[in-house]
Design an enzyme around this catalytic site. Structure first.
Site: not given
Ligand code: NAP
Ligand code: G4F
Length: 328
Positions: A10, A14, A90, A131, A133, A154, A158
């Site tokens: 939470i 998201d 994540s 995801t 991914e 990761y 997933k």
């Molecule tokens: P986020 O901002 O990194 O949030 C992750 C959450 O998980 C945070 O609240 C974190 O707590 C909590 N958490 C991690 N490990 C935990 C543990 N061991 N026990 C309890 N809580 C824990 O990620 P998000 O972007 O909101 O994404 C939400 C979910 O969707 C994730 O599972 C991610 O992998 C998945 N997802 C995200 C995207 C995207 O583009 N955002 C796309 C596809 C799937 P803290 O605040 O304490 O760190």
């Molecule tokens: O923003 P990113 O770290 O996101 P990524 O790896 O796509 O993962 C996110 O989206 C996934 C869904 O497809 C989720 F499942 C996952 O939890 C997360 O939310 O990187 C995006 C792209 C990558 O190709 C990375 O190599 O940006 C490229 N990149 C280039 N420079 C960088 C950087 N990424 C990060 N984090 N930092 C850089 O400096």
């Protein structure tokens, strides 16, 4: 009857949007939050007070999602109508440094929830945060029928969760749906993800606090959408009468360099004068190209994206320029 929902994760991007949306719909919301020596509630602080409130809007429970005994006791006590499992490590790049922890949070975390729901014989609908991914090196467009070829610890974790969801659905009749969500961003995105790293850098350059931005792979392509629209999709998925696996994406694709261009040009800066590509941020394995086909979501949950990457970049830069205190 007021519905009860549990959100793991939470405090994340998201989780915070989903919590707001469920509260607006009249849900009783329970958030699973892990203990931290510093405050980790910045994204939900506006939704609760730390003082004694006889009618709290949300109920927070200090439980690490790896601690199944305490999850069981929570679920037994409140018998939630819906569980949204969002907790995970994540960050894809970080999962190469912490592969075991990634497997435990992103993979085994769901298995623990499923076992509890099965053991307690709960009539609960579960949403699992799958995801894009999962598709890894499978070329776009990626849909529900595309092959999963994960490219990181990761993504492998997933994929375990995605498959165990199907097994518990088929074997035990548990109502579990997955959203295969493509990248979604917002001003609440953690600064370690590339879009927010870019938008904060733009604001800092404008304020004269820095003069360059170091990134990794500028050629990787992503399908970027706006996070609150994606959390709305999560809720819609759980309102169906039958469990599903659905791709949620905009259907558009831009490179990291394109996103830099959108963000920098919004404030009349030339991104190529500031952005440096460094090996430091390259990954051992990269997912080069993601672009989703969410036509099944359009027909089943009536979901369509509104904000696309060019506008998203503006929203994020504006937020970082106005509110300098977002330090997620
Ligand atoms: P986020 O901002 O990194 O949030 C992750 C959450 O998980 C945070 O609240 C974190 O707590 C909590 N958490 C991690 N490990 C935990 C543990 N061991 N026990 C309890 N809580 C824990 O990620 P998000 O972007 O909101 O994404 C939400 C979910 O969707 C994730 O599972 C991610 O992998 C998945 N997802 C995200 C995207 C995207 O583009 N955002 C796309 C596809 C799937 P803290 O605040 O304490 O760190
Ligand atoms: O923003 P990113 O770290 O996101 P990524 O790896 O796509 O993962 C996110 O989206 C996934 C869904 O497809 C989720 F499942 C996952 O939890 C997360 O939310 O990187 C995006 C792209 C990558 O190709 C990375 O190599 O940006 C490229 N990149 C280039 N420079 C960088 C950087 N990424 C990060 N984090 N930092 C850089 O400096």
């Amino acid at each position: 009857m007021k519905k009860t929902a549990v959100i793991t994760g939470i405090t994340g991007q998201d989780g915070s949007y989903l919590c707001e949306q469920l509260l607006e719909k009249g849900y009783e919301v329970h958030g699973v939050i892990r203990r931290s020596s510093t405050f980790n509630t910045a994204r939900i602080d506006h939704l609760y007070t730390r003082t004694e409130d006889p009618n709290p809007k949300i109920h927070l429970h200090y439980i690490d999602t790896l601690d199944s005994l305490h999850l069981l006791s929570l679920f037994e006590r409140i018998a939630p109508d819906e569980i949204y499992n969002l907790a995970a490590l994540s960050h894809v790049a970080q999962s190469f440094d912490q592969p075991e922890y990634s497997a435990e949070t992103a993979g085994l975390g769901l298995l623990k929830i499923l076992e509890i729901v099965k053991t307690l014989k709960l009539d609960t609908k579960i949403y699992q945060a799958s995801t894009s991914e999962l598709f890894g090196s499978t070329p776009p467009p990626q849909s529900e029928d595309s092959k999963f070829l994960p490219q990181s610890p990761y993504a492998v974790a997933k994929l375990f969760a995605h498959n165990i969801a199907r097994v518990y659905r088929d074997a035990y009749g548990i109502f579990i749906s997955t959203g295969i969500l493509f990248n979604h961003e917002s001003p609440r995105r953690s600064r370690t993800f590339v879009t927010r790293k870019i938008s904060t850098a733009v604001s800092e350059i404008l304020r004269g606090e820095r003069d360059s931005l170091e990134l990794g792979n500028l050629h990787a392509k992503r399908d970027w959408g706006y996070a609150p629209e994606y959390t709305d999709a999560m809720w819609r998925i759980l309102q169906l009468n039958n469990p599903v696996d659905l791709v949620i994406a905009t259907g558009t694709q831009y490179s990291v360099g394109d996103f830099c261009n959108f963000a920098f040009s919004h404030v009349n800066l030339d991104w190529e004068k500031y952005v440096i590509s460094s090996d430091k941020f390259m990954r051992p394995l990269e997912v080069e190209s993601l672009q989703g086909d969410s036509s099944l979501a359009a027909s089943t949950i009536d979901w369509k994206p509104k904000v696309l990457a060019p506008e998203l970049a503006k929203i994020m830069v504006d937020a970082d320029c106005i509110v300098t205190s977002y330090r997620y």
